[in-house]
Design a protein around this motif. Structure first.
Motif, PDB file in Angstrom:
ATOM      1  N   UNK A 102       0.824  -1.176  -0.008  1.00  0.00           N
ATOM      2  CA  UNK A 102       0.158   0.069   0.038  1.00  0.00           C
ATOM      3  C   UNK A 102       0.851   1.215  -0.008  1.00  0.00           C
ATOM      4  N   UNK A 103       0.503   2.196  -0.804  1.00  0.00           N
ATOM      5  CA  UNK A 103       1.083   3.618  -0.619  1.00  0.00           C
ATOM      6  C   UNK A 103       0.888   4.264   0.731  1.00  0.00           C
ATOM      7  N   UNK A 104       1.853   4.764   1.551  1.00  0.00           N
ATOM      8  CA  UNK A 104       1.345   5.529   2.582  1.00  0.00           C
ATOM      9  C   UNK A 104       1.706   6.932   2.414  1.00  0.00           C
ATOM     10  N   UNK A 105       0.604   7.935   2.348  1.00  0.00           N
ATOM     11  CA  UNK A 105       0.959   9.517   2.077  1.00  0.00           C
ATOM     12  C   UNK A 105       0.953  10.181   3.184  1.00  0.00           C
ATOM     13  N   UNK A 106       2.059  10.993   3.545  1.00  0.00           N
ATOM     14  CA  UNK A 106       2.031  11.759   4.722  1.00  0.00           C
ATOM     15  C   UNK A 106       2.440  13.116   4.553  1.00  0.00           C
ATOM     16  N   UNK A 138      10.423   4.512  13.879  1.00  0.00           N
ATOM     17  CA  UNK A 138       9.842   5.888  14.152  1.00  0.00           C
ATOM     18  C   UNK A 138      10.730   7.062  13.847  1.00  0.00           C
ATOM     19  N   UNK A 139      12.066   6.889  13.641  1.00  0.00           N
ATOM     20  CA  UNK A 139      12.967   7.854  13.097  1.00  0.00           C
ATOM     21  C   UNK A 139      12.888   8.175  11.656  1.00  0.00           C
ATOM     22  N   UNK A 140      12.394   7.300  11.018  1.00  0.00           N
ATOM     23  CA  UNK A 140      12.045   7.123   9.675  1.00  0.00           C
ATOM     24  C   UNK A 140      11.416   8.651   9.370  1.00  0.00           C
ATOM     25  N   UNK A 141      11.388   9.131   7.927  1.00  0.00           N
ATOM     26  CA  UNK A 141      10.843  10.270   7.350  1.00  0.00           C
ATOM     27  C   UNK A 141       9.130  10.143   7.664  1.00  0.00           C
ATOM     28  N   UNK A 142       8.637   9.136   7.597  1.00  0.00           N
ATOM     29  CA  UNK A 142       7.061   8.931   7.852  1.00  0.00           C
ATOM     30  C   UNK A 142       6.987   9.009   9.365  1.00  0.00           C
ATOM     31  N   UNK A 187      16.572   4.387   9.933  1.00  0.00           N
ATOM     32  CA  UNK A 187      15.777   4.591   8.586  1.00  0.00           C
ATOM     33  C   UNK A 187      15.858   6.050   8.273  1.00  0.00           C
ATOM     34  N   UNK A 188      15.962   6.302   6.684  1.00  0.00           N
ATOM     35  CA  UNK A 188      15.893   7.454   6.228  1.00  0.00           C
ATOM     36  C   UNK A 188      16.960   8.579   6.553  1.00  0.00           C
ATOM     37  N   UNK A 189      17.961   8.232   7.350  1.00  0.00           N
ATOM     38  CA  UNK A 189      19.205   9.044   7.673  1.00  0.00           C
ATOM     39  C   UNK A 189      20.328   8.923   6.806  1.00  0.00           C
ATOM     40  N   UNK A 190      21.159   9.957   6.371  1.00  0.00           N
ATOM     41  CA  UNK A 190      22.044   9.461   5.409  1.00  0.00           C
ATOM     42  C   UNK A 190      23.214   8.887   6.117  1.00  0.00           C
ATOM     43  N   UNK A 191      24.047   7.911   5.275  1.00  0.00           N
ATOM     44  CA  UNK A 191      25.093   7.240   5.780  1.00  0.00           C
ATOM     45  C   UNK A 191      26.241   7.388   4.651  1.00  0.00           C
TER      46      UNK A 191
END
Length: 215
Positions: free
Chosen positions: A50-54, A82-86, A143-147
């Motif tokens: 499913x697409x999750x839009x926030x 919980x630290x992801x962009x979403x 998640x979503x953070x640069x590496x």
């Protein structure tokens, strides 16, 4: 732009049977359950995608594919960092929309509502149901953070695997589940000549109101 594929002329015809008001159940969750059952029979590998839009506090939207892990009278649930962009966006603006698209059935469903975190125990239970490799990846990644490099991530996973060799990997407190509590559903059925069938359920004073929308 000569190297741009010509997509404006692409066409697809929809040939599925129609969707009528008398087909629609009084409770949209029951309607969704029936459609999900059909999707699981037709394409089990993709049915729960499913697409999750926030959107963030400034209104900037973002969308991504996640997997539905549970749905019932409480809502629609998925799990993530919980630290992801979403996760950050849902903290700022706890409203979202889900969209399911089942191409083989020429159907889509949109579900809109407010989002709440699930209890930690729910996330912990699901975390330990996942394959060990998935647990390690979730625990090692922010998640979503640069590496700087993939090798950095692989090293973290390796170190974590060694640290918990033969042991249960603890579920990070930063990882868990969300539940979208619906206040609106839309069921879309593709039809010939783009005269699609669309029905929208809206929760008004605790009662689901149904209306047909123009395509």
């Amino acid at each position: 732009m000569t190297d741009t594929p010509e997509i404006s002329a692409l066409r697809r015809e929809y040939v599925a049977a129609g969707l009528h008001r008398h087909d629609m159940l009084a409770d949209p969750l029951d309607q969704f359950r029936g459609w999900m059952h059909s999707a699981l029979e037709a394409h089990p590998d993709d049915a729960t995608s499913m697409t999750l839009a926030t959107a963030d506090a400034d209104g900037w939207p973002s969308a991504r594919i996640v997997l539905l892990k549970r749905f019932d009278s409480e809502g629609f649930c998925w799990f993530t960092d919980f630290r992801s962009e979403k996760g950050v966006q849902l903290e700022q603006n706890p409203k979202a929309e889900l969209m399911f698209y089942w191409r083989g059935l020429e159907r889509q469903v949109r579900v809109r509502g407010r989002v709440e975190r699930l209890p930690y125990n729910d996330g912990e239970t699901y975390f330990h149901q996942r394959p060990r490799g998935s647990q390690l990846s979730a625990a090692a990644s922010t998640q979503s953070h640069a590496v700087d490099h993939r090798a950095t991530l692989e090293q973290r996973v390796s170190e974590l695997d060694q640290a918990y060799a033969g042991e249960v990997i603890p579920c990070p407190e930063t990882w868990g589940g969300y539940c979208l509590i619906p206040h609106q559903y839309e069921f879309w059925q593709g039809r010939e000549n783009r005269l699609h069938d669309r029905f929208r359920y809206t929760l008004v004073d605790g009662i689901w109101q149904l209306e047909r929308l123009q395509p």
